[in-house]
Design an enzyme around this catalytic site. Structure first.
Site, PDB file in Angstrom:
ATOM      1  N   HIS A 121       3.834  -6.897   7.405  1.00 36.52           N
ATOM      2  CA  HIS A 121       3.790  -7.949   8.422  1.00 36.52           C
ATOM      3  C   HIS A 121       4.847  -7.714   9.489  1.00 36.52           C
ATOM      4  CE1 HIS A 121       4.719 -11.764  10.404  1.00 36.52           C
ATOM      5  NE2 HIS A 121       3.424 -12.005  10.268  1.00 36.52           N
ATOM      6  N   HIS A 149       3.707  -5.602  12.808  1.00 33.90           N
ATOM      7  CA  HIS A 149       4.300  -6.233  13.974  1.00 33.90           C
ATOM      8  C   HIS A 149       5.690  -5.636  14.182  1.00 33.90           C
ATOM      9  CE1 HIS A 149       1.716  -9.898  12.767  1.00 33.90           C
ATOM     10  NE2 HIS A 149       1.184  -9.418  13.874  1.00 33.90           N
ATOM     11  N   GLU A 202       8.505  -7.955  18.433  1.00 30.65           N
ATOM     12  CA  GLU A 202       7.808  -8.883  19.322  1.00 30.65           C
ATOM     13  C   GLU A 202       8.778  -9.826  20.004  1.00 30.65           C
ATOM     14  OE1 GLU A 202       4.097 -12.114  19.146  1.00 30.65           O
ATOM     15  OE2 GLU A 202       4.827 -11.161  17.317  1.00 30.65           O
ATOM     16  N   HIS A 239       2.639  -4.843  19.379  1.00 30.64           N
ATOM     17  CA  HIS A 239       3.508  -5.468  20.384  1.00 30.64           C
ATOM     18  C   HIS A 239       4.553  -4.481  20.904  1.00 30.64           C
ATOM     19  CE1 HIS A 239       1.552  -9.201  19.605  1.00 30.64           C
ATOM     20  NE2 HIS A 239       2.021  -9.302  18.366  1.00 30.64           N
ATOM     21  N   ASP A 279      -5.276 -10.318  19.419  1.00 28.24           N
ATOM     22  CA  ASP A 279      -4.241 -10.981  18.629  1.00 28.24           C
ATOM     23  C   ASP A 279      -4.565 -12.444  18.340  1.00 28.24           C
ATOM     24  OD1 ASP A 279      -1.914 -11.563  17.295  1.00 28.24           O
ATOM     25  OD2 ASP A 279      -0.580 -11.230  18.988  1.00 28.24           O
TER      26      ASP A 279
END
Length: 441
Positions: A204, A231, A234, A268, A319
């Site tokens: 994650h 991710h 971000e 991202h 997203d």
């Protein structure tokens, strides 16, 4: 039975071509030639491009569209509203919602979705009788909507660096990476040999997976030759917490624990150091830009062109589904660069179209998709060139800088016609979305 399509224009591996005949046999393209329409061929006016790949999706976020726009806030206040929605979902309601969301994607020309999936268990963290019931609902939804899926089963263990899972988060966790892998192996076994489903993995974020747990997830992806997504950077707050705890940026932590490489995707990658850019580029890690979400959440603008020039392939995702329109995502990559630099012309339209097609499919474990060529998946997206938006525009520029999802009028996905004259085979998708979202509210 074999089908034949005649494209007024088509985007082939060498660029645009006129009068293209595409023969489809089952799920694959059998032949691509140029010439007049053969007898019985279905005509596709306008320009036909390969199927689009949505490389980063959270299907349940679609329920938040238009519902999180009141008042001031940032990513973190939005996240609390997202958690509230997640807490209401079960396998049946998620099937209904995801089926409608994926149908909306198909209407926008998307033939493959990368679903970053972490809604694993029931509220409170108790596994369902089938621990992968939510994942199976997503696969069923994709199949009924007529799109392929890379189900990126996500490991989510902590509620922040050094913090336990709390509230709605507890349903995301498996306890540790080993138990995550045991469940993920069962999921992968369920779809072994089924070509329309790729079972991938996801970390994650550095906020949700401690570094010592990351090698287990990376090993799962390596064992299955599967994509590994995560991710990355971000938010500035994420970077600051990571540096304080590990004396390294998120990219450096992921690299040190074997999570980067040609099958990996950093989603991202908004707030990077120069070293981060070098590491992502040299490892040939894909970077998925999600501009409509990044601007909706006030995240910032990532260094897409710099990453690309350093060797990181760029892909696109919707997203949170503030918008489902990969043409908008593609042009936003260029337009964001213009805002940041006060200069124009950072990207060729063909490069952005590649990000939406072949690069995106490759990052999801479908390297034989995203091109109109013999042997590739039979994905064709016909775009009008006579709408009020596209009239007068031509070629890749018409697709990237003029068209919207509303200009997609025909979609063939894996050899199956799923959109005709702008209508999805399942019926009124707006009504499907209204009912599925209404049930959650």
């Amino acid at each position: 039975m074999p089908l034949t399509y005649w494209c007024e224009q088509a985007w082939l591996p060498g660029g645009p071509a006129e009068s293209v005949v595409v023969e489809v046999d089952g799920e694959r393209i059998a032949a691509v030639t140029q010439g007049p329409p053969p007898p019985g061929a279905e005509r596709l006016p306008g320009i036909t491009v390969p199927g689009l790949a949505n490389a980063h999706s959270h299907a349940f976020h679609r329920a938040l569209r238009g519902a999180t726009q009141t008042g001031k806030g940032d990513f973190w206040t939005w996240r609390e509203q997202m958690y509230e929605t997640a807490a209401r979902l079960d396998p049946d309601s998620y099937l209904a919602l995801a089926r409608a969301v994926y149908a909306e994607m198909a209407m926008a020309g998307i033939t493959c979705v990368g679903e970053f999936h972490y809604l694993h268990h029931a509220p409170g963290g108790t596994p369902y009788a089938d621990p992968n019931a939510m994942g199976h609902a997503l696969v069923q939804a994709a199949r009924e909507a007529g799109v392929r899926i890379a189900l990126l089963d996500t490991c989510y263990l902590t509620g922040g660096i050094g913090a336990p899972l709390e509230g709605a988060q507890v349903r995301y966790g498996d306890g540790d990476a080993v138990r995550w892998a045991l469940r993920a192996e069962e999921l992968a076994a369920s779809y072994a040999g089924q070509a329309d489903v790729v079972t991938g993995a996801a970390i994650h974020s550095v906020r949700a997976v401690p570094p010592e747990q990351m090698p287990v997830i990376a090993e799962f992806a390596h064992k299955h030759s599967a994509p590994l997504h995560m991710h990355v950077s971000e938010q500035q707050k994420e970077n600051a917490a990571c540096i304080e705890r590990y004396a390294a940026t998120p990219v450096q932590v992921l690299h040190e624990h074997g999570a980067l490489g040609p099958r990996s995707t950093a989603v991202h990658a908004t707030h990077l150091t120069g070293v981060d850019v070098e590491v992502l580029g040299r490892s040939a890690t894909h970077v998925c830009m999600c501009p409509t979400t990044e601007r909706d959440l006030a995240d910032g603008i990532g260094p897409a062109r710099t990453l690309f020039e350093h060797g990181a392939p760029i892909t696109l995702g919707s997203d949170s589904h503030a918008v489902i329109d990969l043409f908008e995502e593609a042009r936003a990559v260029e337009l964001n660069e213009r805002l940041a630099s006060e200069k124009r012309g950072h990207w060729h339209a063909a490069e952005l179209l590649s990000a939406a097609t072949d690069a995106g499919h490759a990052s999801l474990g479908f390297p034989d998709a995203g091109v109109i060529a013999p042997g590739a998946w039979a994905d064709l997206v016909a775009i009008r060139l006579d709408s009020v938006r596209t009239a007068g525009a031509t070629g890749a520029e018409a697709v990237v800088y003029a068209a919207t999802a509303a200009d997609v009028y025909a979609v063939v996905s894996s050899g199956r016609r799923v959109v005709t004259d702008g209508h999805h085979i399942s019926g009124n998708v707006g009504e499907m979305l209204t009912q599925a979202i209404g049930a959650l509210r």
